[in-house]
Design an enzyme around this catalytic site. Structure first.
Site, short mmCIF file in Angstrom:
data_model
loop_
_atom_site.label_atom_id
_atom_site.label_comp_id
_atom_site.label_asym_id
_atom_site.label_seq_id
_atom_site.Cartn_x
_atom_site.Cartn_y
_atom_site.Cartn_z
N ASP A 41 34.47 47.63 45.48
CA ASP A 41 34.88 47.22 44.14
C ASP A 41 34.56 45.75 43.97
OD1 ASP A 41 37.76 45.74 44.58
OD2 ASP A 41 37.61 47.50 45.89
N GLU A 131 49.13 43.92 39.42
CA GLU A 131 49.51 43.02 40.52
C GLU A 131 50.42 41.90 40.06
OE1 GLU A 131 46.11 41.72 42.77
OE2 GLU A 131 44.89 43.36 41.99
#
Length: 655
Positions: A41, A131
């Site tokens: 990613d 996050e």
């Protein structure tokens, strides 16, 4: 992702030693049991990427940052997508969440993400990278994430994946498994270990779909460290599936987000891999359904097909006028155990159709199976019942109606730990139960355990969720909440799919309780209930209903002097109790070595006035029977003739 971006910036400023340490550590790929697919990613932090060089490595997929917050678009997203796809890699996109207290904030972020990526079949399942808390507490953050995920599903039909690590999920999300129970896949970040610690109680027992196992990988074509990932299984298990319907003349194929044929053009949709998709073939203009083709072909002549979304699924249906359909001689058709090879009322053979299976299967099947029920018990050889007779050719038939007073119930299991001390259940695909409620939200409480299977939930006729009740331990009071429905009356419908996951011992679908309007209903009265409907050209208007759930009932209120029940006998039929006006009158055994329709004299010589008759499924069977199903085609009521006329009879169909 976000953690990795901040970590890389931190390495730059700590000093030369840290930079040398990070750049020289060789992180070996962990040994993952079973099939897996390597991937990476990336975001703008990786700079310019030589995707041709990346494609020479084992990497087979790449997930790319597309958006951040409400407005930001990754400056390299479009170039990364084009480069990766041009070199044969499967791509996906993730959104870096910036949660906030504004009410519409999660929907705005979801819309921004979807507008940028243009989700397509074959892409890696879209990802919410969460996050940061944005100052929200765990309950508020769960609500924010749920709203983002619901908006993506609303627009695409796909349940997005969640990216998170153990520390953040345990602390900021209180290790919730609620999103796992809504079947959102997990991308877990846990670096430099032999196996990841999966949060949310191992994501509700489902485990991860992607594991980010390193934040300092080295890949040809990328300067500096890059995140390394494993996708469990193969690419089809982590990518968006497609379901396409080829338009057919003289009919429509309908399903969740699908209505194709007859001028309707919703002929394709996206879905999550492994989802059961229920399709129905609906004839138009006097035509009749003949058979399925494509991936629904195994369903044959049953008008309802359940396909598993995986990769590209293509189906169609064949319709025709009655005069266009040639019915083959039943004697030339191999008979499967438990099939419904019935003889028509006129004595001519008819083409049978398999009933939905009552028994568990190791995995969802694209078409119903024929097996036996798990709980029926054998009983001694019953004495012959003289009221079971062949059906006379002159028996009246009437057009199909809406039930004409027939009412059904599901089985009821008494369990102290359930909310009302018992729960309702059925297992066969195409059965249903509906409840009316008012207000903008409703909560359905179900039961989970080893015997539970899958069901589709619909609100006001629109499918909203597929639930899976399987769990290793029994638990009542499992919540499924739906909000934002608007005021006024609504209808919640639960439809068993007749499927389960590997390891389940049955396919039960349950109703424990409902809550709406601020009040808990421990045993709500359903608006309507049906057993599973089975297509059979020999039955009245092409079908009959069946159940093998002990205690399930079919009842009729009528006015007449006698009542006859048209049913089916066969090698997989069971036993039922006949009750008239609250009094048990007999037990019937529908087992027979050969399939065929039969007539049961329920009552005769009744006084004029209203009466009630019930057929109660016992869940027991003849020792030679392969199942305990009880089937009902129609009722025939005879009432006292008017002066100067013969006796009158009317056929009441089940609809």
């Amino acid at each position: 992702m976000g953690w990795v971006e901040r970590r890389w910036k931190q390495v730059v400023f700590v000093g030369a030693l840290s930079t040398i340490v990070v750049s020289t550590i060789a992180v070996a790929a962990p040994a993952v049991a079973g099939p897996k697919v390597p991937g990476i990613d990336v975001s703008t932090y990786q700079g310019r990427i030589d995707w041709r060089a990346v494609a020479t490595t084992p990497v087979r997929f790449a997930v790319l940052r597309a958006t951040l917050g409400n407005h930001y678009r990754d400056g390299r997203y479009a170039r990364n997508v084009a480069g990766a796809q041009r070199n044969g890699l499967t791509v996906g996109a993730y959104h870096y969440a910036k949660p906030g207290p504004a009410r519409r904030d999660p929907r705005v972020e979801a819309d921004h993400f979807l507008d940028v990526i243009g989700l397509r079949a074959g892409d890696v399942i879209p990802v919410l990278d969460i996050e940061e808390t944005g100052g929200l507490d765990p309950r508020q953050l769960r609500t924010w994430a749920s709203a983002w995920l619901e908006r993506v599903h609303e627009r695409t039909g796909v349940r997005a994946m969640i990216y998170s690590g153990n520390s953040f999920w345990h602390g900021s999300m209180r290790n919730t498994a609620s999103l796992a129970k809504r079947d959102h896949p997990l991308w877990v970040a846990h670096w430099y270990v032999g196996a990841p610690d999966v949060p949310g109680r191992r994501w509700g027992g489902r485990g991860y779909t992607i594991w980010q196992w390193s934040a300092s990988g080295r890949i040809a074509g990328i300067e500096g460290p890059v995140d390394r990932d494993w996708m469990k299984g193969n690419l089809s298990r982590g990518t968006v599936a497609s379901i396409a319907v080829r338009p057919a003349e003289k009919g429509v194929v309908t399903g969740d987000r699908l209505a194709c044929g007859g001028g309707k053009t919703s002929c394709a949709r996206l879905g999550n891999p492994g989802d059961p998709i229920v399709l129905r073939a609906v004839p138009e203009g006097g035509a009749r359904f003949i058979r399925w083709t494509g991936d629904c072909e195994p369903a044959g002549e049953v008008p309802t097909c359940v396909v598993t979304a995986l990769g590209d699924t293509v189906v169609s249906a064949v319709f025709g006028r009655p005069s266009e359909v040639a019915v083959p001689d039943a004697r030339t058709i191999p008979e499967a155990p438990g099939s419904s090879n019935a003889t028509s009322r006129s004595g001519s053979p008819s083409t049978p159709t398999q009933e939905p299976s009552p028994a568990p299967a190791p995995a969802p099947a694209p078409a119903p199976e024929l097996t036996t029920a798990p709980e029926p018990t054998s009983t001694p050889e019953p004495t012959p019942i003289p009221e079971l007779m062949s059906v006379p050719e002159t028996e009246p038939r009437s057009p199909e109606g809406d039930g004409d007073g027939t009412r059904f119930t599901w089985s009821r299991e008494r369990v102290k730990s359930s909310i009302g001390g018992s729960y309702r259940w059925e297992r066969r695909g195409a059965a249903s139960i509906s409840f009316s409620f008012r207000g903008g939200s409703v909560t359905l409480f179900t039961v989970e355990g080893r015997r539970m299977g899958r069901a589709r939930l619909s609100v006001d006729g629109e499918p909203v969720k597929v639930i899976d009740g399987y769990a290793r331990r029994f638990r009542a009071g499992v919540r499924h909440r739906f909000t934002g429905l608007g005021g006024g009356p609504h209808r919640l419908t639960i439809t068993p799919l007749g499927s389960n996951r590997r390891g389940a011992t049955d396919r039960r679908v349950t109703v424990d309780a409902l809550r709406w309007g601020g009040r808990l209903r421990a045993d709500p009265e359903p608006e309507s209930v049906s057993w599973a409907r089975v297509h059979d050209p020999s039955a009245s208007e092409g079908g009959y209903v069946v159940s093998d759930a002990p205690g399930a009932q079919a009842s009729l209120r009528f006015s007449g002097t006698s009542l006859t029940l048209l049913t089916l006998r066969g090698p997989a039929r069971g036993q039922a109790e006949i009750v008239v006006d609250g009094r048990s009158v007999r037990t019937i055994d529908l087992y027979a070595p050969e399939h065929g329709f039969a007539s049961v004299r329920v009552a005769s010589g009744l006084a004029e006035g209203p009466h009630t008759a019930k057929v109660v499924v016992l869940g027991t069977r003849h020792r030679a029977s392969e199942g305990s199903g009880v089937a009902i085609d129609r009722w025939v009521v005879t009432y006292r003739p008017e002066r100067g006329r013969g006796a009158n009879a009317g056929a009441l169909l089940l609809g």
